[in-house]
Write an enzyme that holds these catalytic residues in place. Structure first.
Site, PDB file in Angstrom:
ATOM      1  CG  HIS A 124      -1.918   0.972   1.391  1.00 40.92           C
ATOM      2  ND1 HIS A 124      -1.670   2.272   1.741  1.00 40.92           N
ATOM      3  CD2 HIS A 124      -3.264   0.890   1.227  1.00 40.92           C
ATOM      4  CE1 HIS A 124      -2.805   2.945   1.796  1.00 40.92           C
ATOM      5  NE2 HIS A 124      -3.788   2.128   1.483  1.00 40.92           N
ATOM      6  CG  ASP A 183       0.593  -2.323   6.103  1.00 39.47           C
ATOM      7  OD1 ASP A 183      -0.335  -2.429   6.929  1.00 39.47           O
ATOM      8  OD2 ASP A 183       0.458  -1.757   5.002  1.00 39.47           O
ATOM      9  CD  GLN A 213      -6.807  -4.650   4.303  1.00 40.03           C
ATOM     10  OE1 GLN A 213      -7.725  -5.385   4.689  1.00 40.03           O
ATOM     11  NE2 GLN A 213      -7.024  -3.422   3.879  1.00 40.03           N
ATOM     12  CE  LYS A 267      -7.147  -0.213   6.394  1.00 41.27           C
ATOM     13  NZ  LYS A 267      -7.892   0.176   5.211  1.00 41.27           N
ATOM     14  CB  CYS A 319      -3.703   3.232  -1.577  1.00 43.39           C
ATOM     15  SG  CYS A 319      -4.927   4.488  -1.260  1.00 43.39           S
TER      16      CYS A 319
HETATM   17  N1  PMP Z   1      -1.802  -0.813   4.508  1.00 41.22           N
HETATM   18  C1  PMP Z   1      -2.761  -1.582   3.988  1.00 41.22           C
HETATM   19  C2  PMP Z   1      -2.421  -2.973   3.550  1.00 41.22           C
HETATM   20  C3  PMP Z   1      -4.058  -1.079   3.855  1.00 41.22           C
HETATM   21  O1  PMP Z   1      -5.004  -1.837   3.321  1.00 41.22           O
HETATM   22  C4  PMP Z   1      -4.327   0.230   4.288  1.00 41.22           C
HETATM   23  C5  PMP Z   1      -5.726   0.823   4.163  1.00 41.22           C
HETATM   24  N2  PMP Z   1      -6.315   0.645   2.926  1.00 41.22           N
HETATM   25  C6  PMP Z   1      -3.295   0.973   4.840  1.00 41.22           C
HETATM   26  C7  PMP Z   1      -2.047   0.421   4.937  1.00 41.22           C
HETATM   27  C8  PMP Z   1      -3.497   2.373   5.314  1.00 41.22           C
HETATM   28  O2  PMP Z   1      -4.370   2.420   6.371  1.00 41.22           O
HETATM   29  P1  PMP Z   1      -4.815   3.832   6.953  1.00 41.22           P
HETATM   30  O3  PMP Z   1      -5.407   4.577   5.808  1.00 41.22           O
HETATM   31  O4  PMP Z   1      -5.798   3.496   8.001  1.00 41.22           O
HETATM   32  O5  PMP Z   1      -3.584   4.484   7.463  1.00 41.22           O
END
Ligand code: PMP
Length: 405
Positions: free
Chosen positions: A118, A194, A197, A220, A360
């Site tokens: 991401h 990270d 998910q 999430k 993203c």
């Molecule tokens: N890493 C992953 C794998 C994600 O799916 C996301 C959210 N789509 C993020 C990071 C970023 O999360 P946040 O927008 O809550 O900072």
């Protein structure tokens, strides 16, 4: 799973149809117990934590620090000093990038990440590389979105940071993070995971994984927006400079010099999101009440049913592993001849919420040779009936666009 009545938002009617919420990888919905915990906080506990000796300040401190303890147990950390509250995964990773990466890397060093990251676990490392003169390298996934073990050979003696998603928000792939962490440690690098998910869907123990840093977002995980967590190993956190400077993170302030507070407060400058902490605490209670065995069972059932149904539709291309054992409850797909934004808009007209776009993860999409995709992502509160409804409507999309089938 009998949880629907805990989530009143799932009864919404959108565009004249019953809501089918399949955008859980973006953010999950909140059970009544989480909504009530926030209400209780607002009605009975709101104060500025750590700052006073009066009743409400003490209550807010209890909520905040109680949540830290709960998070510690939830992710299997050894000490609550290793749990830093942030706004979200993105801020957690930026904290590591600035306070560890910018300070410890130099020209000739390598940062290694996967192509499936991401942007929030990619752009900060680009910045570290640019500022420090280190270089950013990628481990690439195969055609089905799996990470071949040979890619781990890129982690060599020059590598100082390895950053990897636990589960891809596009491919659904569960990454071999334990092997990646072990490999990083074998060359003396730190491993940043990270967990945005993974944490909502599987039992995670940062101690068993031996992760150096682990980031996730409350929103999430059935909690409010605006609260996230960075886990970091104590010795590493101790050695790092603060990320943000100001109130609460100090010990003594003089006209020209400041000494900093101890862990974890050193990394929590300014008034914190205690309401968010109240929400996260109740969310963890809810998840613990269900148990990850039940959660995983239901989510795998939904994913399997959806995958099998989608495989039968010849105009659907599934992005990511086709084998259930290698993926979580996220299915990205394209519909031949129909733009993902049209797919999402048509599904929305049926009440079905799916994501469309690059999720993203632009470098990944470019690598896969697709501009955009749709993504259906499930949570334990979704039902097989909802998946069947979705599969039926997928079948109608091409007719909407004028194709025969
Ligand atoms: N890493 C992953 C794998 C994600 O799916 C996301 C959210 N789509 C993020 C990071 C970023 O999360 P946040 O927008 O809550 O900072």
């Amino acid at each position: 799973m009998n949880v629907r009545e805990d989530f009143p938002i799932l009864d919404l009617t959108v565009n004249g149809k019953k809501l089918v919420y399949f955008d859980n990888a973006a953010t999950t919905q909140r059970p009544l117990s989480v909504i009530e915990a926030v209400r209780k906080y607002d009605l009975e506990q709101n104060g500025n934590p750590h700052r006073g000796s009066h009743y409400l300040s003490i209550k807010a401190t209890e909520v905040y620090e109680g949540t830290r303890e709960k998070v510690k147990s939830f992710i299997g950390a050894k000490s609550s000093d290793e749990v830093i509250f942030t706004r979200n995964t993105t801020e957690s990773i930026n904290l590591v990038a600035y306070s560890y990466g910018m300070e410890n890397l130099k020209a000739g060093d390598k940062i290694i990440i996967t192509i499936a990251e991401h942007h929030s676990n990619l752009v900060p490392w680009q910045q570290v590389a640019k500022v420090t003169g280190s270089t950013l390298h990628y481990m690439y996934v195969d055609k089905e979105g799996r990470l071949p073990s040979s890619e781990l050979d890129k982690i060599d003696a020059d590598t100082k940071i390895v950053a990897c998603t636990h589960m891809s928000n596009v491919l659904g792939t569960i990454m071999p993070v334990k092997a990646i962490i072990d490999r990083a440690h074998s060359v003396g690098a730190v491993a940043v995971i990270d967990g945005a998910q993974s944490v909502p869907h599987m039992k995670v123990s940062v101690t068993e994984l031996d992760a150096d840093f682990f980031a996730f977002s409350g929103h999430k995980l059935l909690s409010q927006l605006g609260i996230g967590v960075l886990y970091g190993k104590k010795e590493l956190l101790k050695s790092m400079k603060p990320f943000l400077f100001g109130g609460d993170m100090i010990e003594y302030v003089h006209e020209q010099e400041t000494s900093f507070n101890e862990l974890p407060y050193k990394f929590e400058a300014g008034t914190q999101n205690v309401e968010g902490a109240a929400s996260l605490s109740a969310a963890i209670d809810y998840i613990n009440g269900l148990g990850f065995d039940k959660i995983a069972e239901q989510e795998m059932l939904l994913t399997e049913h959806a995958l099998e149904g989608m495989k039968k539709l010849p105009y659907i291309n599934i992005v990511g592993p086709r084998d259930l054992s290698e993926r979580g409850a996220v299915i990205s797909f394209t519909v031949e001849g129909v733009h993902p934004h049209d797919v999402a808009t048509i599904l929305d007209s049926y009440g079905i919420a799916v994501r469309a776009g690059h999720h993203c993860a632009q470098p990944l999409m470019r690598y896969l040779g697709i501009q955009a995709s749709n993504r259906a992502s499930f949570c334990f509160y979704n039902t097989i009936d909802e998946v069947d409804y979705f599969l039926g409507k997928l079948g109608e999309i091409r007719r909407w666009m004028g194709y025969g089938a």
